[in-house]
Design a protein around this motif. Structure first.
Motif, mmCIF file in Angstrom:
data_model
loop_
_atom_site.group_PDB
_atom_site.id
_atom_site.type_symbol
_atom_site.label_atom_id
_atom_site.label_comp_id
_atom_site.label_asym_id
_atom_site.label_seq_id
_atom_site.Cartn_x
_atom_site.Cartn_y
_atom_site.Cartn_z
ATOM 1 N N ALA A 137 0.795 -1.233 0.000
ATOM 2 C CA ALA A 137 0.000 0.000 0.000
ATOM 3 C C ALA A 137 0.829 1.286 0.000
ATOM 4 O O ALA A 137 1.831 1.370 -0.672
ATOM 5 N N THR A 138 0.398 2.272 0.805
ATOM 6 C CA THR A 138 0.998 3.593 0.849
ATOM 7 C C THR A 138 0.918 4.285 -0.498
ATOM 8 O O THR A 138 1.875 4.850 -0.995
ATOM 9 N N SER A 195 -9.267 1.971 0.960
ATOM 10 C CA SER A 195 -10.412 1.063 0.871
ATOM 11 C C SER A 195 -10.985 0.797 2.256
ATOM 12 O O SER A 195 -10.248 0.768 3.242
ATOM 13 N N TYR A 196 -12.290 0.592 2.314
ATOM 14 C CA TYR A 196 -12.940 0.349 3.601
ATOM 15 C C TYR A 196 -13.314 -1.110 3.791
ATOM 16 O O TYR A 196 -14.052 -1.446 4.707
ATOM 17 N N GLY A 197 -12.785 -1.982 2.954
ATOM 18 C CA GLY A 197 -13.053 -3.403 3.125
ATOM 19 C C GLY A 197 -14.529 -3.712 3.091
ATOM 20 O O GLY A 197 -15.245 -3.213 2.230
ATOM 21 N N VAL A 242 -10.074 -1.601 7.887
ATOM 22 C CA VAL A 242 -9.384 -0.766 6.894
ATOM 23 C C VAL A 242 -7.891 -1.025 6.908
ATOM 24 O O VAL A 242 -7.229 -0.877 5.875
ATOM 25 N N ALA A 265 -7.634 -3.934 4.631
ATOM 26 C CA ALA A 265 -7.903 -3.593 3.233
ATOM 27 C C ALA A 265 -6.822 -2.701 2.635
ATOM 28 O O ALA A 265 -6.749 -2.533 1.416
ATOM 29 N N ASN A 266 -5.960 -2.118 3.486
ATOM 30 C CA ASN A 266 -4.909 -1.227 3.008
ATOM 31 C C ASN A 266 -3.604 -1.557 3.692
ATOM 32 O O ASN A 266 -3.099 -0.772 4.504
ATOM 33 N N PRO A 267 -3.029 -2.697 3.398
ATOM 34 C CA PRO A 267 -1.813 -3.110 4.099
ATOM 35 C C PRO A 267 -0.700 -2.083 3.949
ATOM 36 O O PRO A 267 -0.477 -1.549 2.864
ATOM 37 N N GLY A 268 -0.035 -1.785 5.059
ATOM 38 C CA GLY A 268 1.043 -0.823 5.039
ATOM 39 C C GLY A 268 0.596 0.609 5.302
ATOM 40 O O GLY A 268 1.405 1.532 5.234
ATOM 41 N N LEU A 269 -0.672 0.770 5.602
ATOM 42 C CA LEU A 269 -1.207 2.105 5.856
ATOM 43 C C LEU A 269 -0.525 2.748 7.057
ATOM 44 O O LEU A 269 -0.213 2.076 8.035
#
Lengths: 164, 164
Positions: free
Chosen positions: A16-17, A23-25, B66, B69-73
């Motif tokens: 990510a990043t 995304s809210y899953g 979340v 759903a957004n790995p690394g956030l």
DNA sequence: CAGGATTGTTTACCGGGTAAACAATCATGT
DNA sequence: ACATGATTGTTTACCCGGTAAACAATCCTG
């Protein structure tokens, strides 16, 4: 365009990043999520429109409303009507009396309890609040037709009536 | 029957103090009132069904969702996605890491920030929570048809989308 | 009367949220 | 190269609304 990487090698410590939307899953599949967001939104709208002018909260307005509709109500009855602990009522009633909106009249038939009633100023203030709140709700729900509003309320009512 | 007086002379210090139902005034005309009641109801239902088994709250589940759903956030991004202050995130992330569900991975490209990710146990726990929550919502909304559920969600979404 | 329930209240506590300050780190203009 | 400003995570102090437990005063009932 889309998925613009922000770090050099494109993988932060995984995937990510990005610069893209988060995304809210499965959250959008959860009713509770939408309920919470709606309530946060209406609370903010309330704060900006009603509270700024009348210095009131949804909770205090609710209390005032049922005191007005049931003159002479005792605090315990009010507590169970509001589905809240008796001890929570005390602070609320204190605030409201300090502001001169209601008054604790000692009960004649029971020396333990008080009868809550609006003062004349309380009645005037309540009338003003009602106007402000009706305007606020009108504004908040302006995206919905009259039918949609009533079906929304009906659906909500069915939910909490069937889940006591 | 009806309006059974409880005090001797029928007038406490005015009118009320009956044995009858308490009136809610104009509250039933206020959308915010129904929203709040629904949310209280669903929260209780959540506590009895989901929280009892999985030791989670709606808020924590949202965060997990979340992050998954957004790995690394990063935490700041998470904060704004959840529309909450950065400082609030810290406690939540602490709880989740203490429970071994997520982990703070130091970012390679920015030594100030961490990348949040689920642990394997976190992924398993999340799957269990999702099942429990879907059952809980199914149960809570059993009085509504599938169409009614979707229109309810659609109406709510329109409300908070139009009131940012 | 005695025992038990009820009423309002206080105290201590918890959960979730904010606001302000802070050190460490990044980013940018000159 | 470097000062300035923004950002990141964190801590601290606070507020709000709510609960739970205890308490004295009072009521109710056997």
């Amino acid at each position: 365009m889309g998925a613009v990487m922000v770090s050099q090698q494109g993988a932060e410590a995984g995937i990510a990043t990005e610069e893209t939307e988060v995304s809210y899953g499965l959250l959008p599949k959860v009713l509770g999520y939408h309920l919470r967001r709606t309530q946060v939104a209406i609370f903010k709208h309330f704060a900006h429109s009603v509270a700024a002018a009348e210095d009131i909260t949804p909770g205090l307005f609710g209390m005032l409303q049922v005191i007005a509709a049931n003159p002479g109500l005792g605090q315990s009855r009010l507590a169970e009507a509001m589905e809240v602990d008796r001890s929570s009522i005390v602070k609320v009633v204190n605030q409201l009396t300090e502001r001169g909106l209601i008054v604790r009249v000692p009960s004649l038939s029971d020396r333990r309890s008080y009868c809550l009633r609006l003062t004349p100023e309380g009645r005037m203030a309540l009338r003003r609040m009602e106007q402000a709140i009706l305007r606020h709700e009108e504004e908040f729900t302006k995206a919905l037709s009259a039918e949609e509003k009533t079906t929304l309320v009906a659906l909500l009512k069915r939910l909490y009536d069937q889940n006591p």
